[in-house]
Motif scaffolding. Structure first.
Motif, short mmCIF file in Angstrom:
data_model
loop_
_atom_site.label_atom_id
_atom_site.label_comp_id
_atom_site.label_asym_id
_atom_site.label_seq_id
_atom_site.Cartn_x
_atom_site.Cartn_y
_atom_site.Cartn_z
N GLU A 201 0.74 -1.31 0.17
CA GLU A 201 -0.03 0.02 -0.14
C GLU A 201 0.68 1.27 -0.01
N ILE A 202 2.15 1.33 0.58
CA ILE A 202 3.01 2.27 0.51
C ILE A 202 3.15 2.94 -0.96
N GLY A 203 3.19 1.94 -1.77
CA GLY A 203 3.45 2.28 -3.34
C GLY A 203 4.88 2.30 -3.66
N GLY A 204 5.45 2.35 -4.75
CA GLY A 204 6.75 2.53 -5.25
C GLY A 204 7.34 0.76 -5.38
N ILE A 205 6.52 -0.21 -4.97
CA ILE A 205 6.95 -1.45 -5.04
C ILE A 205 6.11 -2.25 -6.01
N LYS A 206 6.74 -3.18 -7.05
CA LYS A 206 6.04 -3.85 -7.89
C LYS A 206 6.52 -5.10 -7.98
N ILE A 207 5.75 -6.21 -7.80
CA ILE A 207 6.25 -7.65 -7.57
C ILE A 207 5.98 -8.32 -9.14
N HIS A 208 6.81 -9.19 -9.49
CA HIS A 208 6.73 -9.81 -10.51
C HIS A 208 6.84 -11.35 -10.30
N ASN A 209 5.71 -11.94 -10.26
CA ASN A 209 5.69 -13.53 -9.77
C ASN A 209 6.24 -14.20 -11.07
N ASN A 210 6.57 -15.58 -10.83
CA ASN A 210 6.80 -16.59 -11.66
C ASN A 210 8.10 -16.17 -12.55
N GLN A 211 9.07 -15.29 -11.89
CA GLN A 211 10.17 -14.86 -12.35
C GLN A 211 11.27 -15.41 -11.69
N ILE A 212 12.18 -16.63 -12.34
CA ILE A 212 13.20 -17.27 -11.77
C ILE A 212 14.41 -17.01 -11.92
N LEU A 213 15.30 -16.62 -11.00
CA LEU A 213 16.60 -16.17 -11.38
C LEU A 213 17.51 -17.44 -11.76
N GLY A 214 18.08 -17.09 -13.15
CA GLY A 214 18.80 -18.07 -13.74
C GLY A 214 17.89 -18.74 -14.96
N ARG A 215 16.75 -18.50 -15.14
CA ARG A 215 15.97 -18.88 -15.95
C ARG A 215 15.41 -17.62 -16.78
N ASP A 216 14.76 -16.88 -16.17
CA ASP A 216 14.17 -15.41 -16.60
C ASP A 216 15.07 -14.29 -16.74
N PHE A 217 16.16 -14.38 -15.71
CA PHE A 217 17.02 -13.28 -15.65
C PHE A 217 18.17 -13.46 -14.91
#
Length: 447
Positions: A201-217
């Protein structure tokens, strides 16, 4: 999972299971919170503060409860521990703040700090009050890998400072072990997701789910795109028993079963063994043992290789297990898993003892019948998913090495939580995230 011996679905009906998984510690009401808060001596140099990993001013928030300033109490808590609501439910207060309470004597009992903390934070949530706001936008962007307690704590602290944060989470839902790993009877009513919404609720935070380190970035790609990176990646590997038959059908990692349990709407639909054996002595071992028992298993035996007093699980957690009907057997180490064409049938153990402070096997074997075996012997960090940069980012004994500011050996990269401490408490992970958030802010030129 293929059918095994004495494993059935719907061993208990839905009403029975739901009753078994209700809130294990009912919250205080207003009257009880007032009575309990008045028991606090409001110590000046309070030992309970020193015992709190997140440095909450405990006498201050309890005094505010006693004067009916519940919002002020909640702010005292959450400004130091943004996940104070979860920690109020799951922290081992019996070894932390309440253990340090000056009233904790043979003639008295400690102030129930955890329950008072829950009372205050629950009140804030119930009244939909958001006490935090962002500073003016700085234009800085930070990447956080992992939407667990450490990552979300770091993200919230950075957002408060006016920075923008992208959080990359491997799983479909955020929360980390708060969502997938804690016992269901400790965090009822989808509490983890409610807490995450409060944080966002504070704002400024965006969560990207189903994103795997080493696979997607990769870590390198994040370093090129963002001004700083925080790693709250948890532990991605599980320890092995290294015994014959470990791959048999019916042998499961406790964390996997708990995760499935936490994401199952109808718990009575889960596969439940008649006889379960749990290997381990920590909180995860207790959590899986108690939950399998609550699901309807007739016999649940928790086996540990040393004495009960040496288990990582606290005396309070062990009492929960015993009260649920779990049998704890000690001085036994895994030797062999027995199976037939359908899967696990039993497990063989070897008796152990301490000889010159070294644990040794005595050669004597004990066999326990089992339809399912749960491994709760810890997790580890496998750094291969960090890519080539892992050669620069120091990892020692399955932990990312950091300094007192949570900074790794790689400039601009910080880390915290289980990937740093090898698997500890939610409250410790929150503190790591908070420290890292402050450190990153200074790294970016903030005061």
């Amino acid at each position: 999972m293929k059918e095994q011996h004495d494993i059935e679905m719907f061993r208990l009906g839905r009403p029975e299971v739901e009753a078994n998984f209700c809130d294990i510690t009912p919250p205080l009401d207003f009257k009880k919170s007032q009575i309990e808060s008045m028991r606090c001596y409001f110590c000046y140099d309070a030992p309970c503060i020193k015992a709190c990993p997140t440095d909450i001013d405990i006498p201050s928030f309890i005094r505010k409860i006693s004067t009916e300033n519940i919002k002020g109490a909640a702010v005292d808590i959450l400004k130091e521990n943004i996940m104070g609501g979860t920690c109020a439910r799951v922290c081992p207060v019996e070894t932390l703040c309440e253990n340090a309470c000056v009233r904790n004597t043979s003639e008295d009992k400690p102030v129930t700090i955890g329950r008072l903390q829950r009372y205050a934070t629950d009140w804030l949530f119930k009244n939909k009050i958001q006490p935090f706001s962002r500073a003016a936008k700085t234009g800085h962007k930070i990447a956080v890998v992992g939407a667990g307690p450490a990552g979300l704590s770091c993200a919230h602290r950075l957002a408060m400072k006016g920075h923008d944060v992208d959080v990359f989470e491997a799983k479909p839902k955020s929360g980390g072990l708060n969502e997938y790993g804690l016992a269901a009877y400790k965090v009822v009513d989808d509490w983890s997701q409610k807490e995450i919404q409060f944080i966002l609720e504070i704002g400024g935070i965006k969560i990207h789910n189903n994103q795997i380190l080493g696979r997607d970035f990769t870590l390198e790609s994040l370093r090129k795109k963002y001004e700083a990176v925080f790693l709250g990646i948890g532990l991605n590997g599980t320890n092995s028993l290294n015994v014959e038959g470990e791959t048999a059908s019916g042998v499961m990692d406790a964390v996997d079963y708990i995760a499935k349990l936490r994401q199952t709407e109808d718990l009575s639909s889960l596969m439940v063994p008649r006889r379960a054996v749990v290997i381990g002595g920590g909180n995860t071992a207790i959590d899986i043992a108690v939950q399998v028992k609550k699901l309807g298993a007739e016999e649940v035996t928790l086996v540990y290789r040393r004495d009960e007093a040496q288990m990582k699980a606290t005396w309070h957690e062990r009492e929960i297990a015993k009260n649920a009907g779990v049998l704890i057997r000690t001085w036994l180490q895994p030797s062999k898993i027995l199976q037939d064409a359908k899967g696990v049938t039993a497990m063989e153990f070897e008796r152990t003892a301490l000889q010159k402070d070294k644990l040794v096997g005595l050669g004597e074997k004990v066999t326990m019948d089992a339809d399912m075996i749960f491994k709760a012997i810890g997790q580890t960090l496998i750094p291969t998913h960090l890519g080539d940069v892992a050669q620069v980012l120091e990892v020692s004994k399955g932990k990312i090495v950091v300094d007192e500011n949570q900074q790794t050996t790689l400039k601009g990269v910080y880390a915290g939580g289980d990937c740093v401490n090898g698997g500890d408490l939610t409250v410790t992970s929150v503190q790591h995230g908070k420290i890292a958030g402050e450190s990153i802010h200074k790294f970016l030129g903030g005061l």
